[in-house]
Design an enzyme around this catalytic site. Sequence first.
Site, PDB file in Angstrom:
ATOM      1  N   GLY A   1      18.413 -18.114 -38.552  1.00 13.65           N
ATOM      2  CA  GLY A   1      17.158 -18.871 -38.935  1.00 13.65           C
ATOM      3  C   GLY A   1      17.280 -20.304 -38.620  1.00 13.65           C
ATOM      4  O   GLY A   1      18.435 -20.891 -37.988  1.00 13.65           O
ATOM      5  N   PHE A   2      16.688 -21.383 -39.053  1.00 11.92           N
ATOM      6  CA  PHE A   2      16.828 -22.692 -38.753  1.00 11.92           C
ATOM      7  C   PHE A   2      17.982 -23.209 -39.272  1.00 11.92           C
ATOM      8  O   PHE A   2      18.933 -23.796 -38.882  1.00 11.92           O
ATOM      9  CB  PHE A   2      15.557 -23.469 -39.581  1.00 11.92           C
ATOM     10  N   ILE A   3      18.261 -23.226 -40.633  1.00 12.08           N
ATOM     11  CA  ILE A   3      19.448 -23.744 -41.193  1.00 12.08           C
ATOM     12  C   ILE A   3      20.797 -22.869 -40.963  1.00 12.08           C
ATOM     13  O   ILE A   3      21.652 -23.482 -40.460  1.00 12.08           O
ATOM     14  CB  ILE A   3      19.362 -23.830 -42.757  1.00 12.08           C
ATOM     15  N   TYR A  31       7.326 -17.674 -54.249  1.00 10.35           N
ATOM     16  CA  TYR A  31       8.659 -18.141 -53.712  1.00 10.35           C
ATOM     17  C   TYR A  31       9.507 -18.919 -54.621  1.00 10.35           C
ATOM     18  O   TYR A  31      10.805 -18.537 -54.772  1.00 10.35           O
ATOM     19  CB  TYR A  31       8.352 -18.843 -52.453  1.00 10.35           C
ATOM     20  N   LYS A  64      13.111 -17.522 -55.959  1.00 10.84           N
ATOM     21  CA  LYS A  64      14.489 -18.397 -55.666  1.00 10.84           C
ATOM     22  C   LYS A  64      15.386 -18.612 -57.086  1.00 10.84           C
ATOM     23  O   LYS A  64      16.367 -18.466 -57.338  1.00 10.84           O
ATOM     24  CB  LYS A  64      14.030 -19.450 -55.193  1.00 10.84           C
TER      25      LYS A  64
HETATM   26  P1  NAD Z   1      14.377 -19.228 -41.925  1.00  9.43           P
HETATM   27  O1  NAD Z   1      13.279 -18.234 -42.073  1.00  9.43           O
HETATM   28  O2  NAD Z   1      14.476 -19.884 -40.375  1.00  9.43           O
HETATM   29  O3  NAD Z   1      15.667 -18.599 -42.063  1.00  9.43           O
HETATM   30  C1  NAD Z   1      15.850 -17.313 -42.656  1.00  9.43           C
HETATM   31  C2  NAD Z   1      16.475 -16.148 -41.834  1.00  9.43           C
HETATM   32  O4  NAD Z   1      16.404 -15.050 -42.870  1.00  9.43           O
HETATM   33  C3  NAD Z   1      15.415 -15.926 -40.973  1.00  9.43           C
HETATM   34  O5  NAD Z   1      16.204 -15.840 -39.580  1.00  9.43           O
HETATM   35  C4  NAD Z   1      15.077 -14.354 -41.095  1.00  9.43           C
HETATM   36  O6  NAD Z   1      15.152 -13.526 -40.058  1.00  9.43           O
HETATM   37  C5  NAD Z   1      16.119 -13.858 -41.967  1.00  9.43           C
HETATM   38  N1  NAD Z   1      15.796 -12.883 -42.745  1.00  9.43           N
HETATM   39  C6  NAD Z   1      14.695 -12.762 -43.679  1.00  9.43           C
HETATM   40  N2  NAD Z   1      14.557 -11.553 -44.329  1.00  9.43           N
HETATM   41  C7  NAD Z   1      15.680 -10.808 -44.040  1.00  9.43           C
HETATM   42  C8  NAD Z   1      16.199  -9.922 -44.497  1.00  9.43           C
HETATM   43  N3  NAD Z   1      15.556  -9.029 -45.375  1.00  9.43           N
HETATM   44  N4  NAD Z   1      17.579  -9.474 -44.019  1.00  9.43           N
HETATM   45  C9  NAD Z   1      18.056 -10.096 -43.240  1.00  9.43           C
HETATM   46  N5  NAD Z   1      17.775 -11.348 -42.904  1.00  9.43           N
HETATM   47  C10 NAD Z   1      16.582 -11.724 -43.279  1.00  9.43           C
HETATM   48  O7  NAD Z   1      14.560 -20.198 -43.154  1.00  9.43           O
HETATM   49  P2  NAD Z   1      15.271 -21.574 -43.338  1.00  9.43           P
HETATM   50  O8  NAD Z   1      14.398 -22.671 -43.387  1.00  9.43           O
HETATM   51  O9  NAD Z   1      16.439 -21.599 -42.440  1.00  9.43           O
HETATM   52  O10 NAD Z   1      15.963 -21.141 -44.927  1.00  9.43           O
HETATM   53  C11 NAD Z   1      17.144 -20.843 -44.879  1.00  9.43           C
HETATM   54  C12 NAD Z   1      17.285 -20.670 -46.777  1.00  9.43           C
HETATM   55  O11 NAD Z   1      17.058 -22.072 -47.284  1.00  9.43           O
HETATM   56  C13 NAD Z   1      16.416 -19.758 -47.131  1.00  9.43           C
HETATM   57  O12 NAD Z   1      16.837 -19.009 -48.490  1.00  9.43           O
HETATM   58  C14 NAD Z   1      15.445 -20.851 -47.848  1.00  9.43           C
HETATM   59  O13 NAD Z   1      14.463 -20.144 -48.956  1.00  9.43           O
HETATM   60  C15 NAD Z   1      16.090 -21.857 -48.231  1.00  9.43           C
HETATM   61  N6  NAD Z   1      15.541 -22.961 -48.179  1.00  9.43           N
HETATM   62  C16 NAD Z   1      14.948 -23.528 -47.088  1.00  9.43           C
HETATM   63  C17 NAD Z   1      14.318 -24.933 -47.009  1.00  9.43           C
HETATM   64  C18 NAD Z   1      13.723 -25.575 -46.015  1.00  9.43           C
HETATM   65  O14 NAD Z   1      13.159 -26.722 -46.383  1.00  9.43           O
HETATM   66  N7  NAD Z   1      13.727 -25.238 -44.727  1.00  9.43           N
HETATM   67  C19 NAD Z   1      14.247 -25.577 -48.462  1.00  9.43           C
HETATM   68  C20 NAD Z   1      14.878 -24.868 -49.585  1.00  9.43           C
HETATM   69  C21 NAD Z   1      15.564 -23.511 -49.300  1.00  9.43           C
END
Ligand code: NAD
Length: 322
Positions: A10-12, A152, A156
């Site tokens: 994913g992104f992060i 959501y 969390k």
């Molecule tokens: P993202 O959707 O780009 O990354 C999440 C990854 O998890 C994806 O690649 C997805 O394919 C994978 N995934 C989803 N369900 C899954 C499963 N059942 N089994 C295995 N992999 C699975 O999101 P992101 O923005 O990179 O967020 C990463 C984390 O940070 C998440 O937990 C999100 O809740 C948290 N977060 C993000 C933000 C933000 O602003 N981007 C803010 C607060 C918290």
Amino acid sequence: MTILLTGGAGFIGSNLGQQLLAEGHQVVCLDNLDTYYDPDIKWSNVQTSLSNPAYQFHQGDIRDTELVNTLFQTYGFEAVIHLAARAGVRPSVQDPALYYDVNVNGTLTLLQAMQRSGVQKMVYASSSSVYGDSPRVPFAENDTADKPLSPYAASKRAAELLCHTFHHLYGFDIFCLRFFTVYGPHQRPEMAISQFTDNILNGKPITVFGDGSTARDYTYVTDIVNGIIQSLNNLQGYEVLNIGGSDPISLAGLVQVIERAVGQTALIDRQPMQPGDVQQTYASIEKAAQLIGYQPAVRIEDGIQRFVDWYLAKQNTGLVPH
Ligand code: NAD
């Protein structure tokens, strides 16, 4: 260190994976490439890491107990960085059961696998959304966070509580990091900064919910990555830490910053506030500064410019939204 990185495509996760490799770690990524947004984007996110022999990729689900146990047996992880989740506030209102299942049961599957295999360390990606519409700013980790406004946010918070239980029962060291709206290269295509950039560039209107006064504490992805790695290096006990920019900007102000970076004016399609959205987010980062030495380094104007530059360079590949 050998690290299980969930959600690493994913992104992060993809930004973090590259930095972990650069710092000499062995990284095993578990990601099911779910269809929340185009899996091809996730696949392209990990291309650089895949060419590194210290990086292993497994396409699979964190709720698949058998697969998760096999990975723990195979690799002898020293720590877990758990980012896999259904992200996004608004879609969670439409499908709360899915959000609960992935974000809560998925976390539990990992905690149980850690217990079975004797792995004691986890960094968990939580969210500023757990604060709900907390009236007191900046948000501090000892605020109650018991009134989440979306499924959501509730999922969390529930996972944070499970992490505490496993710390209590089995002595796990777990830091729950509450990220404040993250942006930067590889950003999820449905997030506001991606959408606004794309639409302004293409002369299409941008959808602005509310009167533009809602504020977010945007955090550049390299600051988030540093916060995660600093946590990993200082993991002891159970802690909740805000990882944010600590410098909120209004939605109207954000649009202006993007307009300047893109060099074009936005057409605005104004819509009512969306259910589940909060009025503002604002991180107190004193605790993170004290415990792990966290300090955000990228200001919004610089971060947006870097994002727009990355976006323009990527546009020809077809891996950004159109
Ligand atoms: P993202 O959707 O780009 O990354 C999440 C990854 O998890 C994806 O690649 C997805 O394919 C994978 N995934 C989803 N369900 C899954 C499963 N059942 N089994 C295995 N992999 C699975 O999101 P992101 O923005 O990179 O967020 C990463 C984390 O940070 C998440 O937990 C999100 O809740 C948290 N977060 C993000 C933000 C933000 O602003 N981007 C803010 C607060 C918290």
